[in-house]
Design an enzyme around this catalytic site. Structure first.
Site, PDB file in Angstrom:
ATOM      1  N   GLU A 444       1.754  10.785  -0.697  1.00 31.56           N
ATOM      2  CA  GLU A 444       0.472  10.509  -0.069  1.00 31.56           C
ATOM      3  C   GLU A 444       0.694  10.266   1.421  1.00 31.56           C
ATOM      4  OE1 GLU A 444      -2.001   8.210  -2.540  1.00 31.56           O
ATOM      5  OE2 GLU A 444      -3.640   8.091  -1.104  1.00 31.56           O
ATOM      6  N   GLU A 715       0.137  -2.781  -2.890  1.00 29.59           N
ATOM      7  CA  GLU A 715      -1.176  -2.138  -2.948  1.00 29.59           C
ATOM      8  C   GLU A 715      -2.133  -2.911  -3.859  1.00 29.59           C
ATOM      9  OE1 GLU A 715      -0.950   1.871  -4.412  1.00 29.59           O
ATOM     10  OE2 GLU A 715      -2.942   2.354  -3.624  1.00 29.59           O
TER      11      GLU A 715
END
Ligand code: BGC
Length: 924
Positions: A444, A715
């Site tokens: 990502e 996260e």
């Protein structure tokens, strides 16, 4: 008196950067005086200042924070500058000479784009023999290579940056770099440029299956070497058909997948190059600050895992590459793999998804020190396979980032909190490899706008960030041009054509943060069109029926309050339409203020009207007539307070407290709510709750991760479960900085340094630290555009505190001494050092006894431990009794469940409990 931190466009001695404006800044230390009375800025084309191009004269209005001094600049020219300052006490100082150098600017390129003829997979090295003929005065290399390049002169690396030319929307603009190579040229030198795939032509996308580059398929190089001789001659060696290409030993490179090198491959004959039919119109001077190695990390431990792997532990999760010394037999294949965490003591990397994140080397038999050229990894652990000999000294982690100058330091008396700040700092450095990314490890690593927006204030507390974000915002504005003002969810977008509230609003929020922090309005001027285009885009989607509320949004991403049961639902429970409208209004509000600052009054008036309209709509749609918010979540109420949407602040505050209480004072918030939480609580008189949230060591909370050994921010609140096992692999990075945004509150409140609302560039701050017995002390220092503010406090005993503050030259602070016994005035302090020691009105600690409610006693960890061991039956007490004094409960229950009689309770047990409880020092 000393002048330091000389910057042009917020960069130190920039060479070859894009210069639409020339904003100078400087700071003054060690003066007797309090502020600048006047200054004089000189700019010349020679270091002796004989050829002046600008002399402001002694000027009382020159702004040390952002002195926008425009003048006509020539291409490829080095300008020297210095400033002299007179203080209000009459002292004078002159700065050292600094410089900046223009790039080619509007000068046409003589060079042509070149590429390779064959499609041999080995990465190319483009070469040119250079034969200088005379004494060289100066030489510059102007160069852009796509995907990525590294340039060498006679085998010596030019410059010290990585991953040039950086990552941006290559369809719209291409950054070229300028290097001073004066000292590197020799007789018969070889200029060589090694190239790799990178973001431009390698696999890099949110859609992991993409295998090819989105922007181009060919290597492309353009370069001009300009040589100036002492006799006045000027020659240019430019890429053209005379260049040659040979093949390197690198057989593969990719941002996600790593690099492969095979030193057993035979040398190949040189090939001719091919000209590319590509124009130079998109080339522009660089905006990206260089990505550099900022720290070398040694191996902390060499681990032999239960499954027999050899793993190196660097003790810190970070973004970077490595240097590995090897001496292996020819033909042996060494593979390194990179991961963030061990599982059951073994190497693990499933949360990297499809990113291979590896380095494969086939040894040529020589001793060698290897470093990858065209990739980076997000890692703490390295699995090594195939090496016969490896010892910890052979490996070093090279941590990279675009940020270079640290500005913020913060420490408290609580080691877990200190580690949390370090984790946020490492999260920042890890996610500033040219683009503000979500994460640095998995497939990502994108410039998510929402993540950038929520963390930018914290980032600016810790490092100089203006130039870094300015490039990102420029890229954003470029992307909007193709998208009718829409701000794609990540920048560069690589074709992503979706926008979300609180993400795209970065277009307005980021420039505003930069303006507030750095005090330089030029960023507003440059971004105004982008800000306006974003607002107008939403206005179109919103139409006449609030369509923006129904568009697709991320909502309170990863919040814990969504009870749909759908494991793929990541958005939290807060109404997405509410979030969308509130952020829309916030963007318009910023736009209106920006228009006012820039003097565009018509726009300002029109957008102010729109703010009113949106406020009315939000109140009508999401609030009752008496001001209660109908969206009943922590995040919604935090937003209602933060953006002054509620007509009933008291009710909202109470309800928010209640919502927290119902969840045992734990956060349920996600990407939208979390960054607002502590600050909004503090703004609304709930410092106690804010501190409690910070200091909570259980899930969900910041210190939960710290206690589980996190070295960066995760996260998810539960990226790892309490037994250390990973909670999932789909979307689970251990290096995602968004929740680290709590650090901004820590600087502002615990450290006590917060900029006044009407100030920019930290010219005026409010100092009022949040003193806490649990922290015992804190030290915050911030090197702001005005200079260093610091605030240090220490609780000396339960009712005495000492506070020391520093105010920089040119700065000003209003100081409030918190909790003082005697009523203290608000002091206004100018530059200087101050210290205060005083007695507090109330002691920091409270005395515990059995007359306190049971719930209150059990909340204190030490008291709970003691009480439950002394009277285990207390664990059976119903929750509804928590508000009842412990004494009453025990007297009532005496004689039951094996408890002593009432008499014994009264005369022995309770006095004993009181005696012990009193000894526990507990903060209020
Ligand atoms: C990213 C986030 C981002 C989000 C959008 C994720 O894949 O890692 O940080 O903001 O998607 O909702």
């Amino acid at each position: 008196m000393r002048i330091r931190a000389l910057r042009v466009n917020h960069l130190e001695n920039p060479v070859g950067f894009r210069m639409e404006s020339t904003v100078f800044s400087w700071k003054v230390d060690g003066a007797e005086g309090k502020r600048q009375r006047s200054a004089r800025l000189l700019v010349a084309t020679d270091p002796d200042f004989r050829e002046l191009v600008l002399d402001t004269g002694v000027d009382t209005s020159l702004d040390s924070v952002a002195c926008d001094a425009n003048f006509v600049k020539m291409p490829r020219t080095r300008y020297f500058w210095k400033v002299s300052v007179t203080s209000d006490a009459g002292e004078q100082a002159e700065s050292e000479t600094a410089f900046f150098e223009t790039g080619k600017e509007s000068e046409p390129w003589q060079a042509k784009w070149i590429s390779c003829e064959s499609d041999e997979a080995r990465h190319p090295i483009f070469t040119k023999k250079i034969k200088p003929n005379g004494e060289i005065r100066s030489a510059r290399l102007y160069i852009c290579g796509l995907g990525l390049y590294e340039a060498f002169l006679d085998g010596k690396r030019i410059g010290d940056e990585f991953l040039a030319p950086g990552c941006n929307d290559y369809d719209r603009w291409l950054q070229y770099q300028t290097y001073d190579v004066t000292g590197l040229l020799s007789d018969g030198a070889e200029l060589a440029v090694l190239m790799g795939n990178g973001w431009y032509k390698g696999r890099f996308s949110f859609f992991a299956a993409d295998t090819k580059g989105r922007y181009g398929q060919d290597f492309a190089l353009i370069a001009e070497l300009h040589i100036d001789y002492t006799d006045g001659r000027h020659t240019v060696i430019a890429t053209d058909e005379s260049w040659r290409v040979r093949r390197s030993h690198i057989t593969f490179s990719g941002i996600y997948d790593g690099e492969r090198r095979d030193d057993t491959l035979p040398e190949m004959p040189e090939e001719a190059v091919m000209l590319l039919p590509k124009d130079t119109a998109k080339l522009t001077e660089r905006m990206s600050p260089p990505v550099r190695v900022f720290e070398r990390l040694p191996v902390r431990q060499l681990i032999h895992t239960p499954t027999g792997e050899t793993v190196l532990d660097l003790g810190q999760n970070f973004s970077g590459i490595f240097a590995l010394r090897l001496r292996e037999k020819a033909g042996s294949r060494i593979r390194l793999q990179f991961g963030e965490v061990l599982q059951d003591g073994n190497f693990y990397r499933d949360n990297l998804r499809s990113a291979l994140a590896e380095y494969v080397y086939i040894s040529g038999g020589e001793e060698i020190t290897l470093s990858p050229h065209f990739t980076f990894y997000g890692y703490r652990y390295v699995k090594v396979e195939g090496a016969e000999h490896i010892s910890p000294e052979d490996f070093e982690g090279l941590a990279i980032s675009s940020l270079g100058t640290r500005t913020g330091f913060f420490k408290t008396g609580n080691e877990l909190v200190n580690r949390l700040i370090e984790n946020a700092r490492w999260g920042l450095l890890s996610n500033t490899v040219d683009v503000p990314t979500d994460c640095p490890q998995r497939d990502e690593r994108l410039g998510w706008t929402g993540d950038a927006q929520v963390f930018a204030e914290t980032a600016a507390d810790l490092y100089e960030t203006q130039a870094f974000y300015a490039k990102y915002l420029f890229d954003m504005a470029m992307e909007q041009k193709d998208a009718e003002g829409m701000v794609p969810n990540y920048i560069p977008s690589r074709g992503e054509r979706k926008a979300s509230a609180a993400w795209g609003d970065a277009a307005c929020i980021l420039p505003w943060i930069l303006y507030r922090v750095y005090g330089d309005p030029s960023i507003l001027k440059k971004q105004y069109e982008s800000m306006r285009a974003w607002v107008e885009y939403i206005r179109r989607v919103d139409g006449n029926d609030h369509g923006w509320s129904r568009a697709e949004h991320f909502g309170d991403w990863l919040a814990l309050d969504n009870e749909s049961g759908d494991p793929n639902e990541n958005s939290g429970a807060t109404d997405k339409g509410y979030i969308a409208q509130v952020y829309y209004r916030e963007s318009v509000r910023i736009l209106a203020r920006t228009a006012t600052i820039l003097g565009w009054n018509e726009d300002a008036a029109a957008y102010e009207k729109l703010v009113e309209k949106l406020s009315d709509h939000i109140r009508y749609e999401y609030f009752t007539g008496s001001g209660r918010c109908s969206v009943n979540t922590q995040t919604a109420l935090l937003m209602a307070l933060r953006y002054s949407l509620t007509a009933n602040r008291e009710w909202t505050k109470n309800r928010l407290r209640e919502l927290f209480f119902l969840k045992n004072d734990k956060l349920l918030t996600g990407f939208v709510g979390t960054p607002l939480a502590c600050e909004t609580l503090s703004d609304n008189g709930m410092d106690d709750l804010a501190l409690k949230l910070l200091l909570n060591e259980d899930y969900p909370g910041w210190l939960y991760a710290v206690k589980l050994g996190a070295t960066t921010i995760w996260e998810r609140w539960d990226s790892l479960l309490s037994d250390g096992s990973i909670s999932g692999t789909g979307m689970n990075s251990l290096n995602h900085y968004a929740y680290g945004s709590v650090c901004h509150w820590m600087f502002a409140r615990i450290g006590g340094i917060r900029q006044c609302v009407d100030s920019v560039g930290f010219r005026r701050v409010h100092i009022e630290p949040l003193l806490s017995w649990k922290l015992k002390s804190a030290e915050a220092s911030m090197d702001t555009p005005c200079g260093v503010y610091s605030c240090r406090w220490r609780i000396m005993d339960p009712s005495h505190v000492e506070i020391r503050v520093t105010i920089p030259f040119g700065g000003e602070a209003e100081l409030v001494l918190p909790g003082a016994k005697e009523k203290q005035p608000v002091r206004v302090l100018s530059a200087g050092e101050y210290s205060f020691a005083y007695e507090t009105a109330e002691p920091f600690v409270k005395t515990l006894s059995t007359i306190l409610p049971l719930g209150e006693l059990l909340e204190e960890a030490e008291a709970r431990e003691f009480l439950l061991s002394a009277v285990p039956q207390l664990s059976l007490i119903n929750k509804s009794m928590q508000g009842t004094p412990l004494r009453d409960i025990l007297l009532f229950a005496a004689g039951f469940e094996g408890l002593p009689s009432r008499d014994e309770m009264e005369n022995r047990v309770l006095p004993e409990l009181d005696e012990k409880l009193q000894l526990l020092e507990v903060s209020k």
